[in-house]
Design an enzyme around this catalytic site. Structure first.
Site, short mmCIF file in Angstrom:
data_model
loop_
_atom_site.label_atom_id
_atom_site.label_comp_id
_atom_site.label_asym_id
_atom_site.label_seq_id
_atom_site.Cartn_x
_atom_site.Cartn_y
_atom_site.Cartn_z
N ARG A 179 0.85 -1.20 0.00
CA ARG A 179 0.00 0.00 0.00
C ARG A 179 0.88 1.24 0.00
NH1 ARG A 179 -1.40 -1.09 5.57
NH2 ARG A 179 -3.35 -2.06 4.97
N ASP A 257 -4.07 2.17 16.76
CA ASP A 257 -2.98 1.67 15.92
C ASP A 257 -3.36 1.70 14.44
OD1 ASP A 257 -4.74 -0.52 16.93
OD2 ASP A 257 -3.63 -1.72 15.48
#
Length: 468
Positions: A179, A257
């Protein structure tokens, strides 16, 4: 093949020094079959000229890109998961392997998912299912087309392993994903160093993020820098909340997170797009309390940004932190108004009339449980679309709400020529769970990738129409 001249490597993460990540090796996969390469995103960072063979070498075998990170780095972080603090996490099946500037000068990160075990894997196998990779393609393509600030799925390579998973039919096919993001530093990264009361590392991280992701340096004390940084992140995360709501997107796991410091939407798990307007709609079957339901996402992100403030409490005074974070609701509502007007393709007038329009739209969609994308498709351009909306399958419901119709037809289009795009002569592009499952069934049962490719083309056509 030489890389494009626009390729500008900048392995900035190495400047942080020790304590922020662990050098790791990628898994040795038995097969490398390229399934998806995002040449549009690759062109932005000078990697579009790679041949398929070179692409696989860098995005599946993870050979070093020129002048870039010599060894992949699994990042260290903690985080609140469903608001319960967990110090036993980190990059468990991914790593950072390259950084470069894009054409606008932003520092971009190439990170992975499914690239093998790391010191943070715990009992996990470090792998990604191919279906998980396809899901991430669909989420990121749709969000990008809708104009949100999102990470992009850069590459999917099928890796030839059989994986056992409890949430999909198994054994299932495996993949490694790359990504492209504007930063992998998370709120949880700061929480980890706060957990150990390591103010030196916290200050280093603040300076790094200001320099590389906000392109600024703040003179003054450590507290001055931290407060300025917190204010910038607060604005980005408030805008992220507006993006989620305007797109009708339910992220599913808005844990600290999973929230990065640039405000990008990333790290997609059990996401969903709204089939119809429903504030209580959830994406994750394990979200039994509805903590991250569609209508609760702004509150969740507001809570998360306070956790970043808490991580900076050893540097800054508590009241100063609260003062910086206090404007979040106002910043969010301002961003949401702008996003919704962009989705409707109309020019704002004034706060009073604009709020009346948005209230009418919201009340109508909630009361009618209205198909989310259909509304914005039918009424894009406001009054310019009145005749077009009258031909919609939902026309009778529009006609029954005189207040809504009067409000929206009084608005002028922001881009008068947009409705000339072929997209608006068809049907609204959606990305509902049934569509995703149908696309996956063609891949799983017949290795037929055409429906996926067709859907990507349709999504990009919508993005082109909305951006005109």
């Amino acid at each position: 093949m030489p890389l494009s001249k626009s390729y500008k490597a900048e392995p900035a993460f190495a400047t942080l020094g020790e304590g922020f990540g662990d050098e790791v090796e990628a898994a040795d996969f038995p097969r490398h079959t390229l399934r998806y390469r995002n040449d549009h995103a690759a062109a932005e960072v000078g990697l579009d000229s790679l041949s398929d063979e070179e692409w696989v070498a860098h995005c599946a075998r993870f050979e070093q890109l020129p002048d870039n990170l010599a060894t992949p780095i699994a990042q260290r972080y903690h985080g609140h998961q469903f608001q319960v603090y967990n110090p036993d996490i980190g990059d468990g099946r991914g790593f950072l392997f390259a950084q470069m500037r894009d054409k606008t000068g932003r520092l971009m990160d190439l990170g992975t998912k499914g690239s093998g075990r790391t010191p943070h894997s715990r009992s996990g196998d470090g792998r990604l299912t191919l279906k998980g990779g396809v899901r991430e393609i669909m989420a990121s393509e749709m969000l990008e087309a809708l104009g949100t600030y999102t990470s992009r799925t850069f590459s999917i390579v099928e890796t030839g392993e059989s994986l056992m998973r409890g949430d999909e039919p198994s054994p299932t096919r495996s993949a490694v994903m790359v990504r492209l993001t504007h930063g992998n530093i998370r709120i949880g990264t700061f929480q980890r160093h706060a957990y150990f009361s390591d103010t030196d590392q916290l200050n280093t991280l603040v300076r790094y993020c200001l320099k590389y992701y906000y392109d600024t340096e703040i003179n003054g004390s450590d507290a001055d820098r931290a407060l300025a940084f917190l204010g910038m992140v607060m604005e980005r995360v408030a805008a992220q909340a507006a993006d989620l709501m305007a797109a009708g997107f339910v992220h599913g796991v808005l844990n600290t997170d999973n929230i990065n410091i640039t405000g990008e939407i990333f790290d997609f798990g059990p996401w969903r797009f709204l089939p119809h307007m429903e504030l209580g709609f959830t994406a994750a079957y394990f979200d039994e309390r509805g903590l991250y339901a569609y209508g609760r996402q702004p509150d969740a992100l507001h809570w998360n940004i306070y956790q970043l403030g808490g991580a900076l409490a050893d540097i800054c005074e508590e009241q100063a932190l609260k003062d910086v974070l206090e404007p979040f609701p106002k910043v969010y509502l301002s961003a949401l108004r702008a996003k919704l007007f962009a989705r409707m393709g109309v020019k704002p007038k004034d706060d009073k009339r604009d709020d009346a329009l948005l209230t009418a739209v919201n009340n109508f969609m909630l009361r009618e449980k209205f198909p989310y994308e259909r509304f914005f498709f039918d009424w894009f351009g406001g009054g310019q679309s009145e005749r077009r909306a009258a031909k919609s399958p939902e026309a009778t419901r529009y006609e029954a709400d005189a207040e809504l119709k009067a409000a929206i037809t009084s608005y002028e289009p922001a881009r008068p020529n947009a409705l000339n795009h072929p997209y608006f002569s068809g049907v609204p592009c959606t990305m509902l769970i049934e569509e995703l499952e149908d696309i996956w069934s063609h891949i799983a049962e017949r290795d037929d990738w055409q429906p996926l490719n067709d859907k990507i083309a349709a999504i990009r056509q919508m993005g082109d129409a909305l951006a005109r």
